[in-house]
Design a protein around this motif. Structure first.
Motif: not given
Length: 363
Positions: A166-167, A210-213, A238-239
């Motif tokens: 994350e982030g 940015k990568l988020e859930k 991702f998540g």
């Protein structure tokens, strides 16, 4: 190199080509191993049944000589190339009107016109049917080099998925992939990392998103290992549990890959491979969201013939190496593309990658 030159002359005799003219392009690199400095100074390789030699600027001759024993016809800036070219053409024994010359399609236009103007009304064609055709038929050494590059590429892609957190930004993941290449003696050729909706752009420019859930992740990457390129695309999530729509689309794309693999056989026209993948996606209701051809060849260049498209007329041959990469792209949501490079064998395609196409799940 001698074997490739012999094969080229055999092919020239088959199709009635008197002279093949190659510029400082990947054609020349494949045939001779020479990759000379390219600028406005005319440089070319001429091949006939009687002779093969280079028109070479004197400025670059010493550096190029390290890669070949073929003769050079050099010229200096103060004299120009005309006399050296006339000498080279004389050695090739292609004087007289109406001789057939196949010109490198990637050669500079001014180089090509210089040659054509020095000949007597030649019949003109491109080298796609001579050098280009031979390049499509990979030998054992090319296969081994491409397979090794593909296997390293597998590892690098997984290093990218391992970097998901994350982030992190798309550039952070790209950096992890490139670091793996460098640590293993390879050079990055390209890397696309698309988070979420960015994956819906087939040629997304990796950036600072940015990568988020609960985001989809697309990684399309390739390197050069000992000169051999690779190219592969995998997707992941991702998540928490992926959305039903994402899983549905991923399943359809996998079905399209399988359909294209099933019809990939010697003798099949390339458009039939595209049709197999495309019709699978169309029947599932996503035809308008498959935005590109099904594949491209790979060898000296990362994109080269044969091209696997709806309009392609190429008949597939044993030794062809090409991608199968159908995709579905949903704007503002995600994109799914699954890509493997295959080599065509007598009994069908062999996938060079050892990495499954299953979705990579990262909680």
């Amino acid at each position: 190199m001698t074997d490739r030159l012999s094969k080229l002359r055999t092919r020239m005799a088959e199709i009635g080509t008197d002279l093949v003219a190659l510029g400082p392009t990947s054609h020349m690199d494949w045939l001779t191993g020479v990759n000379p400095h390219g600028d406005e100074r005319p440089v070319m390789l001429l091949v006939s049944q009687d002779y093969a030699g280079f028109l070479m600027p004197a400025l670059n001759a010493d550096a190029a000589r390290k890669s070949t024993d073929l003769p050079f016809h050099t010229w200096a800036d103060d004299l120009g190339p005309d006399a050296a070219l006339a000498e080279l053409l004389g050695k090739c024994n292609v004087s007289g009107a109406g001789r057939s010359v196949a010109v490198d399609e990637a050669m500079r236009a001014d180089f090509a016109l210089l040659l054509l103007d020095a000949m007597d009304a030649p019949k003109r064609s491109f080298a796609a049917d001579s050098v280009g055709l031979l390049r499509q038929l990979k030998d054992d050494a090319e296969y081994e080099a491409l397979r090794a590059s593909a296997r390293l590429n597998d590892e690098a892609a997984m290093a990218g998925f391992a970097a998901l957190a994350e982030g992190v930004t798309e550039r952070d993941v790209q950096a992890a992939i490139h670091a793996h290449y460098k640590a293993n003696g390879a050079q990055a050729e390209f890397t696309i990392v698309g988070f979420g909706g960015n994956g819906a752009f087939p040629h997304h420019h990796t950036g600072d998103t940015k990568l988020e859930k609960n985001m989809a992740v697309l990684i399309d990457t390739g390197c050069r290992l000992n000169g051999a390129p690779s190219d592969m695309t995998r997707c992941g999530w991702f998540g928490d549990t992926p959305s039903d729509e994402f899983l549905k689309v991923a399943g359809i794309v996998e079905d399209a890959v399988q359909a294209a693999l099933e019809v990939s056989r010697p003798g099949v026209v390339a458009s039939e491979i595209d049709r197999a993948a495309r019709s699978t996606i169309e029947k599932a209701g996503y035809g308008e969201r498959f935005l590109h051809r099904t594949g491209h060849g790979l060898g000296v260049d990362i994109h080269e013939p044969p091209y696997i498209s709806a309009s392609a007329t190429t008949q597939m041959r044993v030794g062809n190496v090409y991608s199968i990469e159908p995709g579905i792209y949903l704007e503002d949501k995600f994109g799914v593309r699954l890509e493997d490079i295959v080599i065509l064998r007598e009994d069908g395609p062999e996938i060079l990658s050892g990495l499954p196409r299953t979705l990579v799940m990262k909680p």
